[in-house]
Scaffold this motif. Structure first.
Motif, PDB file in Angstrom:
ATOM      1  N   ILE A 209       0.225   1.116   5.002  1.00 56.21           N
ATOM      2  CA  ILE A 209      -1.110   1.571   5.421  1.00 56.21           C
ATOM      3  C   ILE A 209      -2.181   0.889   4.578  1.00 56.21           C
ATOM      4  O   ILE A 209      -3.179   0.383   5.088  1.00 56.21           O
ATOM      5  CB  ILE A 209      -1.224   3.099   5.302  1.00 56.21           C
ATOM      6  CG1 ILE A 209      -0.207   3.774   6.223  1.00 56.21           C
ATOM      7  CG2 ILE A 209      -2.624   3.550   5.675  1.00 56.21           C
ATOM      8  CD1 ILE A 209      -0.208   5.280   6.140  1.00 56.21           C
ATOM      9  N   VAL A 210      -1.938   0.829   3.270  1.00 56.81           N
ATOM     10  CA  VAL A 210      -2.953   0.231   2.394  1.00 56.81           C
ATOM     11  C   VAL A 210      -3.171  -1.239   2.754  1.00 56.81           C
ATOM     12  O   VAL A 210      -4.301  -1.695   2.908  1.00 56.81           O
ATOM     13  CB  VAL A 210      -2.546   0.363   0.912  1.00 56.81           C
ATOM     14  CG1 VAL A 210      -3.416  -0.525   0.039  1.00 56.81           C
ATOM     15  CG2 VAL A 210      -2.650   1.807   0.465  1.00 56.81           C
ATOM     16  N   VAL A 211      -2.085  -1.987   2.949  1.00 53.18           N
ATOM     17  CA  VAL A 211      -2.216  -3.436   3.151  1.00 53.18           C
ATOM     18  C   VAL A 211      -2.710  -3.769   4.554  1.00 53.18           C
ATOM     19  O   VAL A 211      -3.707  -4.454   4.730  1.00 53.18           O
ATOM     20  CB  VAL A 211      -0.877  -4.145   2.878  1.00 53.18           C
ATOM     21  CG1 VAL A 211      -0.920  -5.566   3.389  1.00 53.18           C
ATOM     22  CG2 VAL A 211      -0.586  -4.126   1.395  1.00 53.18           C
ATOM     23  N   TYR A 212      -2.016  -3.223   5.562  1.00 55.55           N
ATOM     24  CA  TYR A 212      -2.386  -3.621   6.927  1.00 55.55           C
ATOM     25  C   TYR A 212      -3.654  -2.918   7.371  1.00 55.55           C
ATOM     26  O   TYR A 212      -4.429  -3.448   8.154  1.00 55.55           O
ATOM     27  CB  TYR A 212      -1.240  -3.376   7.893  1.00 55.55           C
ATOM     28  CG  TYR A 212      -0.159  -4.400   7.742  1.00 55.55           C
ATOM     29  CD1 TYR A 212      -0.193  -5.580   8.462  1.00 55.55           C
ATOM     30  CD2 TYR A 212       0.863  -4.211   6.814  1.00 55.55           C
ATOM     31  CE1 TYR A 212       0.778  -6.553   8.294  1.00 55.55           C
ATOM     32  CE2 TYR A 212       1.844  -5.172   6.636  1.00 55.55           C
ATOM     33  CZ  TYR A 212       1.790  -6.337   7.378  1.00 55.55           C
ATOM     34  OH  TYR A 212       2.741  -7.302   7.189  1.00 55.55           O
ATOM     35  N   GLY A 213      -3.881  -1.703   6.849  1.00 57.95           N
ATOM     36  CA  GLY A 213      -5.124  -1.014   7.195  1.00 57.95           C
ATOM     37  C   GLY A 213      -6.281  -1.505   6.338  1.00 57.95           C
ATOM     38  O   GLY A 213      -7.416  -1.186   6.622  1.00 57.95           O
ATOM     39  N   ARG A 214      -5.967  -2.275   5.276  1.00 56.49           N
ATOM     40  CA  ARG A 214      -6.986  -2.686   4.308  1.00 56.49           C
ATOM     41  C   ARG A 214      -7.829  -1.478   3.926  1.00 56.49           C
ATOM     42  O   ARG A 214      -9.055  -1.515   3.975  1.00 56.49           O
ATOM     43  CB  ARG A 214      -7.889  -3.778   4.897  1.00 56.49           C
ATOM     44  CG  ARG A 214      -7.171  -5.067   5.205  1.00 56.49           C
ATOM     45  CD  ARG A 214      -8.132  -6.245   5.033  1.00 56.49           C
ATOM     46  NE  ARG A 214      -7.775  -7.351   5.892  1.00 56.49           N
ATOM     47  CZ  ARG A 214      -8.484  -7.722   6.974  1.00 56.49           C
ATOM     48  NH1 ARG A 214      -9.561  -7.055   7.302  1.00 56.49           N
ATOM     49  NH2 ARG A 214      -8.120  -8.764   7.673  1.00 56.49           N
ATOM     50  N   LEU A 215      -7.157  -0.385   3.589  1.00 58.28           N
ATOM     51  CA  LEU A 215      -7.857   0.860   3.235  1.00 58.28           C
ATOM     52  C   LEU A 215      -7.738   1.099   1.737  1.00 58.28           C
ATOM     53  O   LEU A 215      -6.895   0.512   1.068  1.00 58.28           O
ATOM     54  CB  LEU A 215      -7.254   2.036   4.008  1.00 58.28           C
ATOM     55  CG  LEU A 215      -7.378   1.917   5.522  1.00 58.28           C
ATOM     56  CD1 LEU A 215      -6.579   3.006   6.209  1.00 58.28           C
ATOM     57  CD2 LEU A 215      -8.841   1.986   5.940  1.00 58.28           C
ATOM     58  N   GLN A 216      -8.596   2.003   1.234  1.00 57.66           N
ATOM     59  CA  GLN A 216      -8.619   2.252  -0.199  1.00 57.66           C
ATOM     60  C   GLN A 216      -7.429   3.137  -0.593  1.00 57.66           C
ATOM     61  O   GLN A 216      -7.269   4.224  -0.071  1.00 57.66           O
ATOM     62  CB  GLN A 216      -9.931   2.902  -0.584  1.00 57.66           C
ATOM     63  CG  GLN A 216     -11.121   1.991  -0.312  1.00 57.66           C
ATOM     64  CD  GLN A 216     -12.434   2.723  -0.307  1.00 57.66           C
ATOM     65  OE1 GLN A 216     -12.481   3.937  -0.464  1.00 57.66           O
ATOM     66  NE2 GLN A 216     -13.510   1.980  -0.114  1.00 57.66           N
ATOM     67  N   PRO A 217      -6.611   2.655  -1.526  1.00 59.57           N
ATOM     68  CA  PRO A 217      -5.387   3.377  -1.903  1.00 59.57           C
ATOM     69  C   PRO A 217      -5.637   4.844  -2.206  1.00 59.57           C
ATOM     70  O   PRO A 217      -4.898   5.708  -1.748  1.00 59.57           O
ATOM     71  CB  PRO A 217      -4.926   2.640  -3.149  1.00 59.57           C
ATOM     72  CG  PRO A 217      -5.485   1.273  -3.015  1.00 59.57           C
ATOM     73  CD  PRO A 217      -6.781   1.419  -2.278  1.00 59.57           C
ATOM     74  N   ILE A 218      -6.713   5.137  -2.944  1.00 63.03           N
ATOM     75  CA  ILE A 218      -6.885   6.512  -3.397  1.00 63.03           C
ATOM     76  C   ILE A 218      -6.976   7.468  -2.214  1.00 63.03           C
ATOM     77  O   ILE A 218      -6.350   8.523  -2.203  1.00 63.03           O
ATOM     78  CB  ILE A 218      -8.137   6.635  -4.303  1.00 63.03           C
ATOM     79  CG1 ILE A 218      -8.129   7.998  -4.989  1.00 63.03           C
ATOM     80  CG2 ILE A 218      -9.404   6.408  -3.527  1.00 63.03           C
ATOM     81  CD1 ILE A 218      -9.167   8.127  -6.093  1.00 63.03           C
ATOM     82  N   ILE A 219      -7.663   7.062  -1.164  1.00 64.78           N
ATOM     83  CA  ILE A 219      -7.828   7.985  -0.036  1.00 64.78           C
ATOM     84  C   ILE A 219      -6.576   7.972   0.844  1.00 64.78           C
ATOM     85  O   ILE A 219      -6.133   9.006   1.325  1.00 64.78           O
ATOM     86  CB  ILE A 219      -9.103   7.653   0.767  1.00 64.78           C
ATOM     87  CG1 ILE A 219      -9.354   8.704   1.840  1.00 64.78           C
ATOM     88  CG2 ILE A 219      -9.056   6.279   1.365  1.00 64.78           C
ATOM     89  CD1 ILE A 219      -9.806  10.026   1.289  1.00 64.78           C
ATOM     90  N   VAL A 220      -5.969   6.794   0.975  1.00 64.41           N
ATOM     91  CA  VAL A 220      -4.734   6.731   1.762  1.00 64.41           C
ATOM     92  C   VAL A 220      -3.680   7.653   1.153  1.00 64.41           C
ATOM     93  O   VAL A 220      -3.100   8.503   1.822  1.00 64.41           O
ATOM     94  CB  VAL A 220      -4.191   5.286   1.815  1.00 64.41           C
ATOM     95  CG1 VAL A 220      -2.785   5.269   2.384  1.00 64.41           C
ATOM     96  CG2 VAL A 220      -5.113   4.421   2.658  1.00 64.41           C
ATOM     97  N   THR A 221      -3.477   7.521  -0.163  1.00 65.84           N
ATOM     98  CA  THR A 221      -2.420   8.319  -0.777  1.00 65.84           C
ATOM     99  C   THR A 221      -2.832   9.786  -0.865  1.00 65.84           C
ATOM    100  O   THR A 221      -1.984  10.667  -0.881  1.00 65.84           O
ATOM    101  CB  THR A 221      -2.095   7.799  -2.190  1.00 65.84           C
ATOM    102  OG1 THR A 221      -3.313   7.694  -2.929  1.00 65.84           O
ATOM    103  CG2 THR A 221      -1.443   6.431  -2.103  1.00 65.84           C
ATOM    104  N   LEU A 222      -4.146  10.053  -0.903  1.00 67.30           N
ATOM    105  CA  LEU A 222      -4.586  11.446  -0.845  1.00 67.30           C
ATOM    106  C   LEU A 222      -4.121  12.049   0.477  1.00 67.30           C
ATOM    107  O   LEU A 222      -3.571  13.151   0.527  1.00 67.30           O
ATOM    108  CB  LEU A 222      -6.108  11.515  -0.954  1.00 67.30           C
ATOM    109  CG  LEU A 222      -6.728  12.909  -0.999  1.00 67.30           C
ATOM    110  CD1 LEU A 222      -6.296  13.629  -2.252  1.00 67.30           C
ATOM    111  CD2 LEU A 222      -8.242  12.832  -0.943  1.00 67.30           C
ATOM    112  N   ALA A 223      -4.282  11.275   1.550  1.00 66.74           N
ATOM    113  CA  ALA A 223      -3.868  11.755   2.873  1.00 66.74           C
ATOM    114  C   ALA A 223      -2.349  11.895   2.943  1.00 66.74           C
ATOM    115  O   ALA A 223      -1.828  12.953   3.277  1.00 66.74           O
ATOM    116  CB  ALA A 223      -4.365  10.804   3.949  1.00 66.74           C
ATOM    117  N   THR A 224      -1.641  10.836   2.559  1.00 62.65           N
ATOM    118  CA  THR A 224      -0.180  10.918   2.680  1.00 62.65           C
ATOM    119  C   THR A 224       0.365  12.004   1.748  1.00 62.65           C
ATOM    120  O   THR A 224       1.341  12.662   2.078  1.00 62.65           O
ATOM    121  CB  THR A 224       0.493   9.578   2.327  1.00 62.65           C
ATOM    122  OG1 THR A 224       0.060   9.187   1.020  1.00 62.65           O
ATOM    123  CG2 THR A 224       0.134   8.512   3.334  1.00 62.65           C
TER     124      THR A 224
END
Ligand SMILES: Nc1ncnc2c1ncn2[C@@H]1O[C@H](COP(=O)(O)OP(=O)(O)OP(=O)(O)O)[C@@H](O)[C@H]1O
Ligand SMILES: Nc1ncnc2c1ncn2[C@@H]1O[C@H](COP(=O)(O)OP(=O)(O)OP(=O)(O)O)[C@@H](O)[C@H]1O
Ligand SMILES: [Mg+2]
Ligand SMILES: [Mg+2]
Lengths: 358, 346, 513, 333
Positions: free
Chosen positions: A125-140
């Motif tokens: 998600i972080v790489v292909y979504g180019r999203l900010q890790p902190i929020i991605v992992t907050l969600a997951t």
């Protein structure tokens, strides 16, 4: 950056100090705390105390290693705790009563696989979504704790005692009593004695380091992970497979978190969907205590391990120092704050203010 | 509605076996005074603070003071490992008894066994552990939930919409109380559980979830709340409810005050922080060689809107989150608020 | 267009390549054909599109249209890694190194030597690096130093070594020598000549005409995103070349120096300034309207001196007087305050001079924002717009919009923004660290004019440059630093390349003061 | 090429949308998201979801999170983070109520004390980050731990007066004309000031500058330490303010008020389109982020599914939204 030129002229020794300053601080702090504990508890150097000191830090150590591998890429993983909960719940739900053989191995493999998968998902998600890790992992993390809760609606579950003993007791206790001969003498006696002092968890940690971390760190992939953390754009320009490196780091994170969950399971001999949560913020704290830069590119697990031990020693000290119970949180906070601040003392040795901003 | 002071300390009555008791425990009598160690997990909320204060206050009452050489209390936070290590340290120190409020019920089998092997008495209360070697002091949580439900259903005349405000999901206390309550509600076909909300035993959260729920303008005829009652009441007030439906809740001073002031009818059952004192009492008895049931069920400190009394069941002028059931005379626990709140933090 | 040796298959053939960014047209049907065994210079004004073309060839930017052939085969390049596989390795204008990794790791990053366990072999890595550095003559690179520990010049060498480690069939140096001292440039030139002799090719982008003429055998000129001519070296005169680049005749490069007047009233006076171990007892004066040059080899303390004066360094000893008043400058905030009015153009515009992601406007007003407030203490939009306007016009910045990120500007235009930012503060003292690095002749001339203009308006300018001709052409006096000391002061007639160089090399021990 | 062809046609929504700056785009999306959430809630949870009562309620509850998020955003804009929210909030509330002792006359005193605590915490965090260069993520974690300790000692050593003076309670709970909550007005006021500070004041500009490139800002004469301290002070004071209102909302102060707000505040800021790396983000987005998080929370509070399912849903919705914003830009040098 000419301000740095003065550093370039530094002698190798000075350079070594400069490079490993934060790491050094971490070890100093840890040894000071160890010293205090030992001085307060005359039974400190006895096998049981050494073992419990090692055991109490172990899950946190693995949580910290998980956090470290992600932080090196300049990311952060808020799902470390939940993955630990998930692993703990999963293990406690899949161990089969009565089968202390193959089943144990299968469960361990399963948990590791699920942990790695969780990390993989974070990474993709972080790489292909180019999203900010902190929020991605907050969600997951929310997702993973949900899964944990689903696997373990209330604490319990069966965990084979032998599994627990294997990870949490002392080597001496695990070896057959006459391993070094019926009544050992000379070197045998020494060994017999020596191994009684060695916690199995320590051996376990060393195995994990040798089998998982060091190969990763020393591989090309490991080098790339540091490169990406140091300068992602440059990594891409230099033909580094940025995505692979990043994803790999998150997989490592998931894997280490799962290992932590496995150890927690061994120590609690049961599952509880709520016990992992505390590890997320603690892991971040010890990673920084251990001298790994949250901006990525530098650092490693040695400091993290020291940090974990230090953090866990605090309540022990408060106990032996007979600190008033209602004052304990204050002292704990103070020590943590002090430890973090100590890492900053280097600032006063820096002679170009720009260097303090890098 | 009775002057509690004339009730005597009566071990038989105090240490009554729980329905699920599985035998008795006895240690060889030891010479006092003793070193007691309390291993607490989480600290920071009112209940735990008061629990620690009551432990200290109790240890200073003239009845037990002579028997206690030292009382050590350490709180290790939610992490199981730290608490296990703390207990190992207590074992290493060679204390006489460990009194345990655990971070997780199931994680302590091994360390409790180590303590038992070292001849240390282990008494577990509140969040009790599964370790067979430990003596358990607690209120019957299933009954806790059921009793609240029974009173509530009665006041609702056996029909209407109930809202359940639960605790922290994933904990056994939460699911026990919930199970108990459900078993009652199920008996009444005309009782519908309108909603189960996640109140997490914390007044703030329960206020928010209740507020959210009330804003959907439901018909609420009764509220069953595990903890954080004051928050629930506040939510009703904010939602502009003139008169509150019957409620069954915990024993926070605020909740009982509202009940005492006649804001609503209902029942209040307390998970009293005083059980730490009862556990200390049990530990002392065991150390002196008395035989006790392994699973001790404390009486549920219960009061209904019909009999509630200021100064006995609740205290004007004390904080809302002060836990009111502080007098358990049959267990020789007879502290008054002043004594508890006067505990020094030096 | 005249192609030399057209019978051979070109190693790179980029035809009619176009690329637009938003509404800037970076490339407009540009063509570049590079023969094997040739050193092909690519020159053009800032913003002409050189770097963009390189990025396209390197697979970083995808073109809107046009064809690219590598050794005759038409091919699309997806990523730098892909380009490297096809034998094309660029050194980008903006360095791409890893500050936290060692020189050795940086050089070998894409494919470090592995031992039989498949792990990176430290010893082998070190050996390899030393070998490469030896071959290239970069012995002064320490394989175990972190990039963050070495100066910019050395970093550029590392960058070049890193590129050559792939041993490319086509090496591209996009201003790859801009930060190098004369000596290092020679090293690099030897290397690329060797490459040419082996039949490999080099595309060489530089704004230093002297270098271009010394090394290149073919020359392609870009203007406004198009190639406006391609010749064998020497087929065109300087004048023609410059004319093609900037589309107009270029008169006298350096503005005339004013006839040295009676001793100027000092504006900046420094006495015995020291910052061990880099600076020792530096004393200097810069008068109102005077341009004083700092010469010497790179890394002799010039950078530190400027930093020290601007209040960046801790533990600086010595006295500084501004406009006759004693001052203690403890931070840039103090240096730029109304009472002192210093301006500082740092060495690295991308990390120290500009805030790349922010708009041209935001960058322009950053240093004066507090002077643009209205009575409510809020930024006055009108004042702000005017300021930005003023800056853009005065500096003639070439941009698509004032709200476009500075990042999107070409190197030269970025530098113009850096200078413009300080113009708005109407500073009295300018500290310039190599302000014309990576800037085309046209823009350079504009900057020279500007400097002289500032001086004539009474500013004092301390000017560090790695380009001798600049020092000679611009400065009223030149202080040559050697190992952190002012080794010699040159003024009037004595300002010439020979003397500067000899002093820079520490020759002729007569220290004057 | 497609875009060129469009230019020939008249107004195209897509073209206009793509024309927007990335930040404006995410702001737009987040507000659309709010509407989607409401529609979704109305259809799948309860028809009352869209009712004025419910939405007023949600807004009122959102205002507490909103005030916290405002401070957190300022900190995040500088590339830092403030994890000391929970106990800053608790301590200031506890102290404020015990000083006010339930009397409106003494309320000002209490409020001043409470905000004072926030200010001090902000100063400590700010100085630690600006001068000692301690990574904010751990510094604030440590400060939070210390504040917890102080609160426990303070509340444990003597019974503290918890009830809030009714002025404060009413400030947090009253609803004017049936739909304007006083709390929302306060949030609105805070937001107005905050918006002006961030987008129009010198401090605001410097905040963005420092967040993007501290060195360049410093070398441009910006007093970067002051900027860092200021944002942490903002955060501290706003946390304290939120603490006071939360106390008013509950009618009393207590120690568990802050914890539930830490992660939601961060989530709200990021969901509102602010880059956690600092330097970019619009306050309008943060407001939207706050409302989204609150609505999501509100919906999950009343929907009748297992707690496990709630956690999973929360995570998935956040992810879904992040993807709606579209992939970020590639990292550059
Ligand atoms: N121009 C660039 N500059 C710096 N880093 C880049 C650049 N392009 C890609 N990267 C980095 O390399 C990684 C992968 O790049 P790649 O271009 O393959 O991804 P992508 O283009 O986003 O994927 P897709 O091709 O599916 O759009 C990303 O993490 C990105 O950060
Ligand atoms: N990523 C980008 N986004 C927007 N515009 C860009 C981008 N990259 C380059 N440009 C624009 O394209 C034009 C060509 O830029 P380029 O960097 O190729 O010029 P250049 O010839 O390399 O100039 P210099 O010699 O100063 O480096 C410039 O006007 C620049 O503003
Ligand atoms: Mg260029
Ligand atoms: Mg791609």
């Amino acid at each position: 950056m000419s301000a740095i030129e003065t550093r370039e002229t530094a002698a190798p020794f000075r350079r070594f100090i400069l490079r490993n300053f934060r790491l050094g601080i971490a070890f100093v702090i840890t040894f000071v705390l160890l010293g205090i504990t030992a001085s307060l508890n005359e039974r400190f150097f006895t096998p049981p105390v050494i073992t419990s000191t090692a055991n109490q830090s172990m899950t946190l150590v693995f949580a910290g290693m998980a956090q470290t591998s992600v932080v090196i890429t300049g990311g952060i993983d808020l799902s470390v705790g939940p993955i630990i909960s998930m692993s703990n719940s999963l293990a406690s739900a899949t161990f089969l009563e009565g089968d202390d053989g193959l089943n144990i191995i299968l469960v361990v493999v399963l948990v590791l696989a699920v942990g790695a998968l969780a990390g993989l998902i974070n990474g993709l998600i972080v790489v292909y979504g180019r999203l900010q890790p902190i929020i991605v992992t907050l969600a997951t993390s929310s997702v993973y704790s949900g899964i944990a809760l689903f696997l373990r609606p209330r604490p319990g579950g069966y965990v084979p005692r032998i599994y627990g003993d294997l990870l949490t007791r002392r080597v001496g206790q695990l070896l057959p009593s006459d391993f070094f001969g019926a009544e050992p003498s000379g070197i045998m006696a020494f060994l017999n004695n020596f191994f009684d002092y060695i916690p199995a968890s320590l051996i376990f940690l060393i195995i994990v380091l040798v089998v998982v971390w060091i190969p990763f760190r020393r591989s090309r992939l490991g080098m790339w992970v540091y490169a990406v953390g140091s300068n992602e754009g440059a990594a891409y320009m230099s033909g580094v497979n940025v995505r692979l490196a990043k994803v790999a780091a998150y997989v490592m994170g998931g894997l280490f978190a799962a290992i932590g969950g496995l150890f927690l399971t061994a120590q609690t001999l049961s599952g509880d969907a709520t016990t992992g949560a505390v590890f997320t913020l603690q892991s971040i704290a010890i990673v920084v205590l251990g001298g790994t830069s949250l901006f990525g590119g530098s650092g490693g697990v040695a400091g993290t391990i020291a940090g974990a031990v230090a953090l866990r020693l605090i309540p022990t000290i408060l106990f032996f120092a007979r600190v008033n119970p209602l004052q304990q949180p204050l002292w704990e906070g103070a020590v943590i704050l002090l430890a973090v601040t100590a890492g900053a003392s280097r600032i006063f040795t820096v002679r170009s203010r720009l260097d303090t901003m890098r | 509605a009775q002057d509690t002071s004339e009730v005597e300390y009566d071990p038989e009555a105090c240490f009554a076996p729980a329905p699920n008791n599985d035998g008795t425990v006895q240690y060889d009598a030891k010479e006092g005074p003793f070193t007691l160690a309390i291993s607490n997990s989480f600290i920071g909320n009112a209940w735990r603070t008061q629990m620690i204060q009551m432990a200290q206050a109790f240890s200073e009452t003239e009845a037990v003071a002579p028997m206690i050489d030292e009382l050590i209390i350490v709180s290790t936070g939610q992490d199981v490992e730290a608490q296990i290590a703390a207990m190992d340290n207590m074992i290493a120190l060679g204390v006489d008894a460990i009194i345990l409020n655990a971070a997780t019920p199931t994680g302590f089998d091994a360390v409790v066994r180590r303590a038992a092997d070292a001849g240390i008495v282990v008494v577990s209360f509140d969040n009790i552990v599964t370790a067979p070697e430990a003596v358990l002091v607690n209120e019957d949580q299933v009954e806790f939930g059921a009793a609240m439900a029974r009173d509530l259903v009665e006041r609702m005349g056996g029909e209407g919409n109930v809202v359940m405000v639960n605790g922290v999901p994933g904990t056994s206390v939460d699911s026990d109380r919930n199970t108990g309550a459900k078993s009652v509600f199920e008996e009444y076909p005309d009782i519908t559980v309108l909603a189960e909300l996640e109140g997490r035993w914390d007044s703030g959260t329960s206020q928010t979830v209740m507020a959210d729920f009330l804003a959907t303008q439901p018909q609420v005829d009764g509220v069953w709340v595990q903890g954080g009652g004051p928050g629930v009441i506040q939510a009703f007030r904010d939602a502009g409810y003139e008169d509150l439906p019957p409620m069954a809740g915990e024993a926070e001073n605020g909740f009982r005050m509202a009940m005492g002031n006649g804001e609503f009818e209902g029942i209040s059952i307390g998970q009293t922080p005083g059980m730490v004192a009862v556990s200390m009492q049990a530990a002392l008895e065991l150390l002196q060689g008395r035989e006790l049931p392994r699973i001790i069920s404390m009486p549920l400190p219960t009061v209904t809107s019909d009999e509630i009394e200021e100064g006995v069941h609740y205290f004007e002028g004390l904080p809302d989150d002060f836990f009111t059931p502080i007098k358990i005379p049959v267990c020789g626990v007879d502290l008054d608020p002043e004594a508890i709140l006067a505990v020094e933090v030096q | 267009m005249a192609q030399q040796g057209a019978e051979r298959v070109p190693i790179l053939e980029a035809r009619l390549v176009s690329k637009r960014f938003g509404n800037t047209i970076a490339l407009n049907e540009a063509t570049l054909i590079c023969q094997p065994g040739s050193i092909h210079a690519l020159v053009g004004e800032n913003g002409a599109g050189k770097s963009t073309l390189i990025k396209i060839v390197a697979g970083v930017v995808t073109p809107d249209s046009g064809t690219i052939k590598i050794e005759g085969r038409e091919s699309t390049i997806h990523s730098p890694a892909d380009a490297a596989r096809q034998g094309i390795v660029p050194v980008f204008q903006e360095l791409s190194l890893f500050p936290d990794l060692t020189v050795a790791e940086n050089i070998a990053i894409s494919n470090p030597p592995r031992n039989r366990l498949g792990l990176v072999s430290r010893s082998e890595l070190r050996r390899q690096t030393e070998k490469i550095c030896a071959e290239l003559g970069f012995e002064h690179l320490d394989p175990n130093a972190l990039i963050s520990e070495i100066p910019l010049a050395q970093r550029q060498l590392v960058e070049i070594a890193k590129a050559l480690a792939h041993n490319p069939r086509l090496l591209i140096l996009d201003e790859g020598t801009s930060a190098l001292s004369v000596q290092d440039v020679d090293l690099v030139f030897q290397v690329i000549r060797r490459m040419r002799d082996q039949g490999r090719s080099v595309i060489f982008i530089s704004h230093r005409m002297s270098e271009v003429k010394e090394i290149a055998d073919t020359l392609t000129i870009f203007r406004d995103g198009q190639d406006v001519g391609s010749f064998p070296m020497g087929a065109v005169s300087n004048e023609e070349m410059v004319q093609l680049m900037i589309g107009r005749k270029l008169e006298q490069v350096f503005p005339p120096k004013p006839a040295v007047a009676e001793p100027r009233t000092p504006m900046l006076e420094v006495d015995n300034l020291s910052w061990e171990p880099a600076l020792h007892n530096i004393s200097l004066r810069v008068g109102k309207g005077e341009i004083v040059g700092l010469g010497g080899l790179d890394g002799q303390g010039q950078g530190e001196l400027l930093f020290a004066l601007f209040g960046v360094l801790r533990g600086v000893q010595g006295n500084v007087r501004v406009d006759g008043r004693d001052v203690r400058i403890l931070s840039p905030a103090v240096a730029t305050s109304d009472s002192i009015r210093m301006a500082f153009i740092p060495e690295d515009r991308k990390t120290e001079g500009l805030i790349l992601p922010m708009s041209v406007g935001d960058n322009a007003v950053l240093a004066v924002i507090d002077r643009l407030l209205n009575q409510f203490g809020l930024v006055d939009r009108q004042k702000e717009r005017d300021a930005v306007q003023k800056m853009v016009e005065q500096m003639q910045v070439k941009l698509s919009s004032e709200r476009a990120p500075v990042r999107s500007l070409s190197g030269g235009n970025q530098q113009k923004v850096v200078m413009g930012k300080w113009l708005l503060t109407d500073a009295k003292i300018y500290l310039l660290h190599d302000p014309t690095r990576g800037i085309d002749v046209g823009t350079k001339q504009e900057i020279y004019q500007l400097m002289r203009q500032l001086a004539d308006n009474g500013a004092a300018i301390l000017f560090f440059s790695t380009e001798l001709s600049e020092l000679v052409g611009m400065c009223d006096r030149v202080l040559v630093l050697y190992e952190g000391r002012i080794f010699r002061e040159l003024s009037g007639e004595t300002i010439n390349e020979e003397d500067i160089v000899s002093a820079a090399l520490g020759l002729n021990a007569a220290v004057q003061h | 090429m497609a875009s060129n062809m469009e230019t020939t046609r008249g107004f195209s929504l897509r073209r206009w949308f793509n024309g927007l700056e990335r930040q404006d785009r995410s702001v737009l999306i987040s507000y659309t998201m709010i509407i989607l959430l409401i529609i979704f809630g109305t259809i799948f949870i309860t028809p009352n979801f869209a009712s004025p009562t419910f939405l007023t309620q949600q807004l009122r509850l959102a205002s507490f999170l909103g005030i916290i998020a405002a401070g957190q955003m300022a900190v995040i804009l500088t590339g830092n983070i403030d994890l000391s929210i929970p106990w800053t909030l608790n301590l200031s509330a506890v102290i404020a109520t015990s000083i006010a002792a339930g009397e409106n006359e003494r309320l000002l005193l209490g409020v001043a004390a409470g905000l004072g605590i926030g200010l001090i915490v902000g100063l400590v965090n700010g100085i630690g980050v600006a001068y000692l260069r301690i990574p904010s993520m751990v510094l604030t974690l440590g400060v939070n731990a210390v504040l917890k300790g102080i609160t426990v000692v303070y509340t444990g050593s003597a019974p503290q007066f918890q009830q809030t003076p009714d002025v404060l309670s009413r400030a947090a709970t009253d609803v004017l004309f049936g739909f304007v909550s006083v709390a929302v007005l306060i949030w609105g006021l805070v937001s107005l000031v905050h918006y002006l500070v961030l987008s129009r004041s010198g401090l605001g500009r410097k905040t963005y500058a420092v967040g993007n490139n501290e060195i360049a800002s410093y070398l441009s004469g910006v007093k970067t330490p002051r900027v860092l301290i200021m944002v942490f002070v903002m955060s501290g004071v706003l946390n304290a303010l939120a603490g006071l209102l939360l106390a008013g909302n509950a009618g009393r102060s207590f120690n568990e008020m802050g914890e539930p707000f830490l992660l939601p505040a961060i989530a709200a800021v990021v969901v509102g389109g602010t880059s956690i790396l600092g330097g970019s983000g619009k306050y309008l987005g943060t407001i939207a982020g706050v409302i989204i998080i609150r609505l999501l929370d509100g919906a999950l509070n009343i929907v009748q599914v297992a707690p496990a399912a709630k956690d999973v849903t929360f995570g998935l919705v956040i992810l879904a939204m992040l993807f709606l914003y579209g992939r970020g830009e590639r990292v550059r040098e």
